[in-house]
Design a protein around this motif. Sequence first.
Motif, PDB file in Angstrom:
ATOM      1  N   TYR A   4      97.782 -78.013  89.880  1.00 36.05           N
ATOM      2  CA  TYR A   4      96.708 -78.983  90.058  1.00 36.05           C
ATOM      3  C   TYR A   4      96.612 -79.923  88.860  1.00 36.05           C
ATOM      4  O   TYR A   4      95.858 -80.884  88.884  1.00 36.05           O
ATOM      5  CB  TYR A   4      95.377 -78.261  90.269  1.00 36.05           C
ATOM      6  N   LEU A   5      97.375 -79.667  87.826  1.00 37.95           N
ATOM      7  CA  LEU A   5      97.443 -80.553  86.674  1.00 37.95           C
ATOM      8  C   LEU A   5      98.458 -81.659  86.941  1.00 37.95           C
ATOM      9  O   LEU A   5      99.340 -81.518  87.798  1.00 37.95           O
ATOM     10  CB  LEU A   5      97.872 -79.760  85.438  1.00 37.95           C
ATOM     11  N   HIS A  14     101.993 -82.706  82.503  1.00 37.04           N
ATOM     12  CA  HIS A  14     101.232 -81.695  81.760  1.00 37.04           C
ATOM     13  C   HIS A  14     101.742 -80.294  82.092  1.00 37.04           C
ATOM     14  O   HIS A  14     101.950 -79.465  81.198  1.00 37.04           O
ATOM     15  CB  HIS A  14      99.742 -81.833  82.101  1.00 37.04           C
ATOM     16  N   MET A  50      94.377 -72.565  87.833  1.00 39.91           N
ATOM     17  CA  MET A  50      93.338 -73.518  87.450  1.00 39.91           C
ATOM     18  C   MET A  50      93.185 -74.590  88.524  1.00 39.91           C
ATOM     19  O   MET A  50      94.158 -75.042  89.116  1.00 39.91           O
ATOM     20  CB  MET A  50      93.700 -74.179  86.117  1.00 39.91           C
ATOM     21  N   HIS A  51      91.941 -75.027  88.751  1.00 41.46           N
ATOM     22  CA  HIS A  51      91.623 -76.071  89.728  1.00 41.46           C
ATOM     23  C   HIS A  51      90.818 -77.169  89.050  1.00 41.46           C
ATOM     24  O   HIS A  51      89.590 -77.152  89.087  1.00 41.46           O
ATOM     25  CB  HIS A  51      90.827 -75.492  90.902  1.00 41.46           C
ATOM     26  N   PRO A  52      91.466 -78.142  88.426  1.00 44.75           N
ATOM     27  CA  PRO A  52      90.721 -79.262  87.844  1.00 44.75           C
ATOM     28  C   PRO A  52      89.975 -80.067  88.907  1.00 44.75           C
ATOM     29  O   PRO A  52      90.163 -79.871  90.106  1.00 44.75           O
ATOM     30  CB  PRO A  52      91.813 -80.098  87.175  1.00 44.75           C
ATOM     31  N   ASP A  53      89.167 -81.028  88.436  1.00 49.15           N
ATOM     32  CA  ASP A  53      88.197 -81.683  89.309  1.00 49.15           C
ATOM     33  C   ASP A  53      88.807 -82.441  90.485  1.00 49.15           C
ATOM     34  O   ASP A  53      88.222 -82.472  91.567  1.00 49.15           O
ATOM     35  CB  ASP A  53      87.327 -82.642  88.494  1.00 49.15           C
ATOM     36  N   ASP A  54      89.975 -83.082  90.288  1.00 50.18           N
ATOM     37  CA  ASP A  54      90.470 -83.914  91.394  1.00 50.18           C
ATOM     38  C   ASP A  54      90.972 -83.072  92.564  1.00 50.18           C
ATOM     39  O   ASP A  54      91.070 -83.556  93.695  1.00 50.18           O
ATOM     40  CB  ASP A  54      91.542 -84.897  90.918  1.00 50.18           C
ATOM     41  N   GLN A  70      97.789 -72.442  84.322  1.00 52.08           N
ATOM     42  CA  GLN A  70      98.008 -73.861  84.629  1.00 52.08           C
ATOM     43  C   GLN A  70      98.935 -74.061  85.821  1.00 52.08           C
ATOM     44  O   GLN A  70      99.055 -75.182  86.334  1.00 52.08           O
ATOM     45  CB  GLN A  70      98.594 -74.587  83.409  1.00 52.08           C
TER      46      GLN A  70
END
Length: 334
Positions: free
Chosen positions: A14-15, A19, A69-73, A110
Amino acid sequence: MSEDVVATYLVESYLPLEHAAATIAGEQSTGTFVAVARETAELRDRFAARVQSIEELEPTGNADLPGAMHPDDGRRRSARIRIAFGLDNFGPSLPNLLAAVAGNLFELRQIAGIRLLDLDLPDAFAERYPGPQYGVAGTRAVLDRPDGVLLGTIVKPSIGLPVEELRVVVRELAEAGIDFIKDDELMGDPPHSPLADRVAVVTDELDRVAQRTGRRPMYAFNITDDLDRLAANHDLVRDAGGTCVMVCVNLIGATGLAWLRQRCELPIHGHRAMTGVYTRASQLGIDFVAWSKLARLAGADHLHTNGLSNKFYETDDEVPALDRSGPATVVRWV
């Protein structure tokens, strides 16, 4: 010739892909999850793994690995990523190679999915590890079968067969024209059917068949065991006139296989037991291409693939691709 090991991965994250790739390269060389005082620019210049290419792919639809991990987008990205590792980081050593190219990767938060697809290795590995001693040509020479299809089969039931009944099974298979017979991976050196007893009965029966028919099939005795037993098990087979030994590659490891290869005088049949741990989940593990290269380098003369319409998970479309996928000599069971 490059002195780098180049590893190709299928990566899902999800990055941003740059990255994610940098995280992999850093974790498996000079970096860690926080900056540390002595990771200097000079040290990174010499030892840091380098991202060679990032080829973005369509989403795979695979499930996330636990804890990803699940970032905002919330957008899941997929890519084929090639990373170069300097040989100076670990030298031509199979266990230390695996620590670099596979090590902690499968635990990184990540990463939502990662699979080692392939490995390009410098010549130093071929200089350290001689690879197969026999391969296709040598196996055919032992069998005195320079051409034509070689037919193989497995002794069943897998376990529990008394040795005198094993004699009958071997006789029937040999007289039927089978070229290659092997122990099951479950049959090592159990109390109910010791390896020494099986070796004595099978080699005797194969000699009898050869006297009658002029043909002596190859029998792969399963010598898989603790490292301190492998040499003695091999010598037992060799001294009795056996012509092949079998080991479960994943159970003794690449190092155990390479150790056996250095001492072995017979073809080594590499069994795939436990390979599904690495290959079955499409979002995780080590692809058969990379796995077969490592097993071949460590010294296996033959390796399994699945058969058509078989009990294993590969589809009939995938099986021929496995046979062509890597440098290994493969034996497909039907």
